[in-house]
Design an enzyme around this catalytic site. Structure first.
Site, PDB file in Angstrom:
ATOM      1  CB  CYS A 337      -1.068   0.006   1.098  1.00 53.74           C
ATOM      2  SG  CYS A 337      -0.650  -0.862   2.595  1.00 53.74           S
ATOM      3  NE  ARG A 366       2.786  -8.794   5.566  1.00 57.78           N
ATOM      4  CZ  ARG A 366       1.468  -8.691   5.495  1.00 57.78           C
ATOM      5  NH1 ARG A 366       0.710  -9.496   6.231  1.00 57.78           N
ATOM      6  NH2 ARG A 366       0.902  -7.794   4.731  1.00 57.78           N
ATOM      7  CD  GLN A 384      -0.321  -8.512   0.621  1.00 56.64           C
ATOM      8  OE1 GLN A 384       0.103  -7.465   0.170  1.00 56.64           O
ATOM      9  NE2 GLN A 384      -0.860  -8.617   1.822  1.00 56.64           N
ATOM     10  CG  ASP A 386      -2.259  -5.463  -2.051  1.00 57.20           C
ATOM     11  OD1 ASP A 386      -3.430  -5.339  -1.649  1.00 57.20           O
ATOM     12  OD2 ASP A 386      -1.275  -5.021  -1.434  1.00 57.20           O
ATOM     13  CG  HIS A 388      -3.979  -0.447  -2.135  1.00 56.03           C
ATOM     14  ND1 HIS A 388      -2.859  -1.097  -2.591  1.00 56.03           N
ATOM     15  CD2 HIS A 388      -4.138  -0.824  -0.847  1.00 56.03           C
ATOM     16  CE1 HIS A 388      -2.353  -1.822  -1.620  1.00 56.03           C
ATOM     17  NE2 HIS A 388      -3.101  -1.687  -0.541  1.00 56.03           N
ATOM     18  CE  LYS A 472      -8.359  -8.129   9.697  1.00 53.90           C
ATOM     19  NZ  LYS A 472      -7.227  -8.999   9.426  1.00 53.90           N
ATOM     20  CG  HIS A 518      -5.760  -1.561   2.299  1.00 57.78           C
ATOM     21  ND1 HIS A 518      -4.396  -1.427   2.381  1.00 57.78           N
ATOM     22  CD2 HIS A 518      -6.272  -0.478   2.916  1.00 57.78           C
ATOM     23  CE1 HIS A 518      -4.104  -0.320   3.023  1.00 57.78           C
ATOM     24  NE2 HIS A 518      -5.219   0.285   3.370  1.00 57.78           N
TER      25      HIS A 518
END
Length: 646
Positions: A337, A366, A384, A386, A388, A472, A518
RNA sequence: GCCAAUGUAGCUCAGUUGGUCAGAGCAGCUGAUUUGUAAUCAGCCGGCCGGGGGUUCGAAUCCCUCCAUUGGCUCCA
C-alpha cells in the site's frame, strides 16, 4: 408437584426436586443411560440436579453438542484426576472441552510428560471411568475455595477464584479429584468408554506470553470404542489432504534450507497453476475497471514511517538493508500500500477520475516467528493479489460491494463454498491499539456493516480483530486439520490517505481526502493455493489444472496416432501430454490417476482405425469412445461450466 | 520466540540393549517385454544416517550444541 414442559410442548407433572436424569428414567431406561446433561429453563445444567419449580426441559445425549460438551469437559476432569494420580502435586490451569475433545493445562513442576506416557494415562482413565465415579457438584464459599487451593498450593486456581463472585463458586468432585468448575458434568464417568490423548503442547497461562508456559495435553473421548476408531481414521484421512504432502506429490512447490525457512520455491507445475489463477483474476479485474501497476520489493524506511508500519512492525520485520556508500536504509516491503499511495500521489487527481483501482501481484516479506511457519499457509515471502481503491467517501459502499462480487466470482469459479465471512472491528476497550480518529473508524465500520447487511450473505462479527489502520472483512477457511486461515480480505482505510496527505479536487473545486480500500480476493497466492489443494485433494478444476489430458497409447505401435491426437488437442489449446513409456496400459492409467490428470485418452488399434479416443475420467473410469472434435467439445463445455458460475 | 517431539537414499520408511546396520519398497537409469482401463520382469545407480562438537577401543544408535521439520502456544499489517 411441578410441571415439566418438553421440547415437543407436552407437559407432565413430577415430584418437586426430581432431576432431569430421573425424568429421563421415567420415560425409558435407555434414555436415562444416555442422558449427559440437560437444559432447564434455558440453562444447561447437570442432569442430576434437582428441579424445584415448573420448568422447560431438554435432555442432551451424545447426539447433541451440549451433550458432547459435558462429555468432553468431564473427560478433562478424568484426565486431570489421572494425571494427579501419576504426578502428585501437579497444579492445574484450565481444562475445557473444545470443538473436538478437550485439553487440560497443567504445571508439572520439574517433571515432564511425553507422548510415551499417554498409554498409561489412557488406561488408568478408563479404569477410573469404569469405576463409575460420580461427578458431585458442591457450592462453596469464597473462603473455603481459597483455603482448599491454598492448602493444595495451586496458584492457578486461586487466581481464577479471585475473579469470581462469592456465592458463585462451585467445585466438582469425581473420584479423588476436586476441581473449581462451573459445570455441567456427566452424572458419572461410566459413559466414557474410549479415550485417546492426542498431543502435548506448551500453552501460556491465560494466553499471555509473558506468563508461565504450562503443559497442555489434548485428548478426545467417546462413548464407544468404534467411534474413537472412526475418529482416528478420519484424522488419518485429513492428513492425506495436507497440502504439504500433495504439493510434494504433484511437484507444485518445495522449500530449501539453503534458501531459508518460510521461503517457498514454486516448481514449474505450481508456477503454471498460480499463473493461471493470476491471469484469471487479472481478466476479472480488467473487466471491473482495475489498472495494473508494478512496484519494487523495497522502499525507504521513511516510506514505512509515514505509513505507520515502521512503528507498528518495524522491530518485527526483516531489518533494513542499506546502500553501501550513503548508508541509506530500505525495508523489504511487508505491504504494497505505501508504494501504491505514492503512485496515487504522482499527480493531482480530480473527482472525475475516482475511483482509481490500482492492482498488483505484489510479493511482500514478513518476518513471521519461526514457530509459526507452516507449509504454504504461513510463509515469510508471499505474493498478494493486492489492489487499492482510491475513492470518494460516498463511493466506498459501492466499491466495497464490487470487491465482494469479485471475491464471490473467484470462489465460484473454483467451486469454493466452504468459507466464513468475518467482519473484524475494533474491540470495545482496545482503541489505543489503532491509529486514526474515532470518527473515521466509526464511518468505516458502519460502511462495512451496511454492505454486509445488504449483501444478504452470512457474516460473523469479531471485535478486536481489526487491522491497526481500519476495519476489515475477511474470508476465512479451514484447512485439512481444522485450522482457520484468512484468505480474501477487504479493508476500509481512512488513515493512509491522511498520513500520505492524499487529495483530489472535488466538483466544488475544493481539495478533499480520498478513502482507500485495500483488497485481496485470494489473499496470498501461497495460502490460497495451499487451501485449494486441501479442498480439492489436488484435483483442480479443469480450467486450472496444469495437465488436463494424458494420451496413453496401448503400445509403441500407436505412438504415431498418439502424436496425431496430441497435435489435435494442442491446436485446440488443451494441455495434453503423451505417456510413451513401454508400460502396460494398467500401469499408465494408475500413474495418471495418481497424478490427478483429469482425462486419460487410451488409443490403440480400434481408435486409430476409427479416428477416435477412448476416454477415461480421473476418479470415475471409462467414459466411452469419442471422436476428437467431440472430446474437445466435452472439455470446453466442462470448462465453460466451471467458469460461468456453479 | 516459547513448550514438546522428530530428522536414515529424490519419496515413504526398517534399523532391538552402541559391535558386518548402512537396509527395503517406490522413483531414476539400462535392458528385456509391445502391452486395452489403478503396479510386467531383471539388473544397476543412489546415503558423511540434518550440521558441528563430545563420550567410547568402537556411534545412525549415548551426551551437548546449532539448523530444519512437525504439533501446539503467542503473533499475524
Amino acid at each position: 408437584m411441578i410441571k415439566i414442559t418438553f421440547p415437543d410442548n407436552t407437559v407432565k407433572q413430577y415430584k418437586k426436586g426430581i432431576s432431569a436424569l430421573e425424568i429421563a428414567g421415567s420415560i425409558s431406561e435407555g434414555l436415562a443411560r444416555n442422558v449427559l446433561s440437560a437444559k432447564v429453563n434455558g440453562e444447561v445444567i447437570d442432569a442430576t440436579l434437582p428441579i424445584n419449580k415448573d420448568a422447560t426441559l431438554q435432555l442432551f445425549t451424545w447426539n447433541d453438542d451440549e451433550g458432547k460438551a459435558a462429555f468432553w469437559h468431564s473427560s478433562a476432569h478424568l484426565m486431570a484426576e489421572t494425571i494427579e494420580y501419576f504426578y502428585p502435586g501437579t497444579k492445574f490451569g484450565i481444562g475445557p472441552n473444545i470443538e473436538n475433545g478437550f485439553y487440560y493445562d497443567i504445571d508439572l513442576g520439574d517433571r515432564t510428560i511425553s507422548e510415551n506416557d499417554f498409554k498409561k494415562i489412557e488406561d488408568k482413565m478408563l479404569e477410573f471411568a469404569r469405576a463409575k465415579q460420580k461427578y458431585v457438584r458442591k457450592e462453596v464459599s469464597n473462603a473455603d475455595a481459597i483455603k482448599y487451593f491454598t492448602d493444595k498450593g495451586d496458584e492457578y486456581k486461586l487466581e481464577l477464584i479471585g475473579e469470581l463472585e462469592d456465592g458463585d463458586i462451585t467445585f466438582y468432585e469425581s473420584g479423588n479429584f476436586v476441581d473449581l468448575c462451573r459445570g455441567p458434568h456427566l452424572p458419572d464417568t461410566s459413559p466414557i468408554k474410549a479415550v485417546k490423548l492426542l498431543n502435548i503442547a506448551g500453552a501460556y497461562w491465560r494466553g499471555d506470553e509473558n506468563r508461565k508456559q504450562l503443559t497442555r495435553i489434548y485428548g478426545i473421548s467417546f462413548p464407544k470404542k468404534k467411534e474413537l476408531d472412526e475418529f482416528l481414521v478420519k484424522l488419518e484421512e485429513a492428513k492425506k489432504r495436507d497440502h504439504r504432502r500433495i504439493g510434494k506429490e504433484l511437484e507444485l512447490f518445495t522449500f530449501s534450507q539453503k534458501v531459508g525457512q518460510g521461503l517457498p520455491l514454486w516448481l514449474p507445475k505450481g508456477a503454471e497453476l498460480r499463473e493461471r489463477l493470476e491471469n484469471f483474476l487479472k481478466k476479472v479485474q480488467k473487466e471491473a475497471g482495475y489498472v495494473q501497476v508494478i512496484t519494487p520489493h523495497i522502499g525507504r524506511v521513511e516510506l514505512f514511517k509515514i505509513s505507520g508500519h515502521y512503528d507498528k512492525y518495524g522491530a518485527d520485520s526483516f531489518q533494513p538493508i542499506s546502500t553501501p556508500i550513503e548508508g541509506e536504509e530500505f525495508f523489504l516491503k511487508p505491504m504494497n500500500c505505501p508504494h501504491h499511495c505514492e503512485i496515487y500521489k504522482s499527480k493531482p487527481h480530480s473527482y472525475k477520475e475516482l475511483p482509481i483501482r490500482m492492482a498488483e501481484f505484489g510479493t511482500v516479506y514478513r518476518y513471521e516467528q519461526s514457530g509459526e511457519l507452516h507449509g504454504l499457509t504461513r510463509v515469510r515471502s508471499f505474493t498478494q493479489d493486492d489492489a487499492h481503491i482510491f475513492c470518494t467517501p460516498d463511493q466506498v459502499k459501492d466499491e466495497f460491494k464490487g470487491v465482494m462480487a469479485i471475491v464471490m466470482k473467484i470462489f465460484n469459479a473454483l467451486d469454493f463454498h466452504d468459507f466464513v465471512i468475518q467482519i473484524s472491528l475494533r474491540g470495545p476497550d482496545d482503541h489505543e491499539k489503532y491509529i486514526g480518529s474515532d470518527e473515521n473508524w466509526e464511518k468505516a465500520e458502519q460502511a462495512i456493516l451496511e454492505v454486509a447487511e445488504e449483501s444478504g450473505l452470512d457474516t460473523i462479527i469479531e471485535y478486536g480483530e481489526a487491522a491497526f489502520y481500519g476495519p476489515k472483512m475477511d474470508f476465512m477457511v479451514k484447512d485439512a486439520l481444522g485450522r482457520k486461515w484468512q484468505l480474501g480480505t477487504i479493508q476500509v482505510d481512512y488513515n493512509l490517505p491522511e498520513r500520505f496527505e492524499m487529495e483530489y479536487t472535488g466538483s466544488d473545486n475544493e481539495k478533499h481526502r480520498p478513502v482507500m480500500i485495500h483488497r485481496a480476493p485470494f489473499g496470498s497466492m501461497e495460502r490460497f493455493v495451499a487451501v485449494l489443494i486441501e479442498h480439492t485433494l489436488g484435483k483442480f478444476p479443469l480450467w486450472l489444472t496444469p495437465d488436463q489430458v494424458i494420451i496413453l497409447p496401448i503400445s509403441e505401435k500407436y505412438q504415431k496416432y498418439a502424436e496425431k491426437v496430441f497435435n489435435f488437442l494442442n491446436n485446440s489449446e488443451l494441455r495434453a501430454q503423451i505417456d510413451d513409456r513401454s508400460e502396460k496400459t494398467g500401469r499408465k492409467i494408475r500413474d495418471a490417476e495418481l497424478k490427478r490428470i483429469p482425462y486419460m485418452l487410451i488409443v490403440g488399434e480400434k481408435e486409430e482405425k476409427r479416428n477416435t479416443v477412448s476416454v477415461r475420467k480421473q476418479g470415475e473410469g471409462d467414459k466411452g469412445t469419442f471422436s476428437l472434435p467431440d472430446f474437445v467439445d466435452l472439455i470446453n463445455h466442462e470448462i465453460a461450466k466451471e467458469l460461468e458460475n456453479n
